[in-house]
Design an enzyme around this catalytic site. Structure first.
Site, PDB file in Angstrom:
ATOM      1  N   GLU A  70       0.789  -1.139   0.022  1.00 51.15           N
ATOM      2  CA  GLU A  70      -0.060   0.098  -0.034  1.00 51.15           C
ATOM      3  C   GLU A  70       0.933   1.162   0.081  1.00 51.15           C
ATOM      4  OE1 GLU A  70      -3.495   2.344   2.518  1.00 51.15           O
ATOM      5  OE2 GLU A  70      -3.093   0.117   3.097  1.00 51.15           O
ATOM      6  N   ASP A  95       4.969   5.286   3.636  1.00 49.29           N
ATOM      7  CA  ASP A  95       4.650   6.479   3.581  1.00 49.29           C
ATOM      8  C   ASP A  95       5.772   7.273   4.138  1.00 49.29           C
ATOM      9  OD1 ASP A  95       3.026   9.084   4.054  1.00 49.29           O
ATOM     10  OD2 ASP A  95       1.165   7.731   3.880  1.00 49.29           O
ATOM     11  N   ASP A 122      10.703   6.422  -0.186  1.00 50.38           N
ATOM     12  CA  ASP A 122      10.061   6.453  -1.368  1.00 50.38           C
ATOM     13  C   ASP A 122       9.783   4.975  -1.892  1.00 50.38           C
ATOM     14  OD1 ASP A 122      10.117   6.770  -4.055  1.00 50.38           O
ATOM     15  OD2 ASP A 122      11.696   8.398  -4.247  1.00 50.38           O
ATOM     16  N   ASP A 145      -1.331  12.094  -4.023  1.00 46.62           N
ATOM     17  CA  ASP A 145      -1.372  13.468  -4.264  1.00 46.62           C
ATOM     18  C   ASP A 145      -1.992  13.812  -6.002  1.00 46.62           C
ATOM     19  OD1 ASP A 145      -0.826  16.331  -4.944  1.00 46.62           O
ATOM     20  OD2 ASP A 145       0.622  16.152  -3.362  1.00 46.62           O
ATOM     21  N   LYS A 149      -2.166  20.989 -10.721  1.00 43.84           N
ATOM     22  CA  LYS A 149      -1.761  22.065 -11.524  1.00 43.84           C
ATOM     23  C   LYS A 149      -0.907  21.346 -12.913  1.00 43.84           C
ATOM     24  CE  LYS A 149      -1.093  25.620  -8.452  1.00 43.84           C
ATOM     25  NZ  LYS A 149       0.117  26.718  -7.794  1.00 43.84           N
ATOM     26  N   THR A 218     -12.371   6.252   4.025  1.00 44.61           N
ATOM     27  CA  THR A 218     -11.726   6.921   4.811  1.00 44.61           C
ATOM     28  C   THR A 218     -12.010   8.155   5.327  1.00 44.61           C
ATOM     29  OG1 THR A 218     -10.385   8.181   2.803  1.00 44.61           O
ATOM     30  CG2 THR A 218      -9.715   5.954   3.717  1.00 44.61           C
ATOM     31  N   ARG A 219     -11.715   8.742   6.323  1.00 46.63           N
ATOM     32  CA  ARG A 219     -11.952  10.110   6.880  1.00 46.63           C
ATOM     33  C   ARG A 219     -11.931  11.289   5.656  1.00 46.63           C
ATOM     34  NH1 ARG A 219      -9.203  12.038  12.103  1.00 46.63           N
ATOM     35  NH2 ARG A 219      -7.143  11.443  10.860  1.00 46.63           N
ATOM     36  N   PHE A 220     -10.464  11.043   4.990  1.00 47.56           N
ATOM     37  CA  PHE A 220     -10.192  11.789   4.001  1.00 47.56           C
ATOM     38  C   PHE A 220     -11.480  11.962   2.719  1.00 47.56           C
ATOM     39  CE2 PHE A 220      -8.284  12.609  -0.204  1.00 47.56           C
ATOM     40  CZ  PHE A 220      -7.792  14.012  -0.016  1.00 47.56           C
TER      41      PHE A 220
END
Length: 246
Positions: A70, A95, A122, A145, A149, A218-220
């Site tokens: 993950e 992460d 990474d 992410d 842009k 998820t909360r996000f």
């Protein structure tokens, strides 16, 4: 913040590898007392730095369980829930956010989970340097992410080069599961995966998939839904080709 070996290193790979365009931004947040305590107690057994120095023995690390990677787990609530609901699968969770690392370790400890390992650094170095070919039973990339842009689109992790690397580490038939609430990124994910010869869409119509039951909200994700965002799931399997010894 932590002595060597007792917690995640600030830059585990150092300058040993060529600098490349990174798909993530390290976030500097305060580590709470509980998160720090979880790291100090559990990192030596359940944590590892992505330094590119060795190939991991996943059988040893997870006691022979099939392993899903993950990439990007945030604060770890969804990861812990998935681990609890599927104890027969190991989750190697990657992460760079130290508070999230501590929080996930604490959640795993509280729930008595022994099928979670936390990797710091990474994910590209982990895939390319520290995982053997055909070693993963699945790969999850949830809410990466989006780099909205246009000039930053090259930083998005789901790109053809990433998929080629991922395919080399996934077993034939293994599931690659991406999710995002950024519609243009979802369309890019679907486009590049559809075009890649090593992956096949699990959806017969070639489109997005409904959220599978094993991926908790998820909360996000909830925050995005409250803002009117549409969450898309993209599920593809590593193609089984002639010559695959399975």
């Amino acid at each position: 913040m932590f002595p060597p070996g007792e917690g995640p290193a600030p830059d585990p790979a150092g300058a040993h590898f060529d600098r490349r365009i990174r798909s993530f931004q390290p976030r500097r947040s305060r580590v709470t007392r509980g998160q720090g305590d979880a790291i100090r107690r559990l990192w030596p057994a359940w944590g590892l730095d992505i330094d590119g120095s060795r190939v991991l023995d996943l059988d040893e690390l997870f006691g022979g369980l099939p392993v899903v990677l993950e990439i990007g787990f945030g604060m770890g609530e969804a990861t812990a829930r998935m681990a609890a609901e599927d104890p027969g699968t190991g989750i190697l969770a990657v992460d760079v956010h130290t508070p999230g690392q501590g929080h996930l370790l604490g959640l795993a400890d509280q729930a008595g989970l022994d099928n979670v390992r936390v990797a710091n650094g990474d994910a590209i170095i982990l895939l390319s340097r520290m995982l053997a070919p055909d070693s993963l039973d699945g790969l999850r990339v949830y809410f990466p992410d989006p780099w909205p842009k246009k000039r930053h689109h090259k930083r998005r992790i789901v790109q053809p080069e990433f998929l080629t690397l991922a395919a080399s580490r996934l077993k034939p038939g293994a599931l690659l599961h991406c999710a995002t609430d950024w519609e243009p990124y979802a369309e890019q994910m679907l486009e590049v995966l559809t075009a890649h010869p090593d992956f096949q869409n699990v959806q017969a119509d070639g489109g997005f998939a409904p959220r599978p039951a094993f991926r908790p909200r998820t909360r996000f994700e909830g925050q995005g839904l409250e803002k009117g965002h549409v969450v898309r799931d993209v599920l593809f399997r590593r193609s089984v080709r002639a010559g695959d010894d399975r």
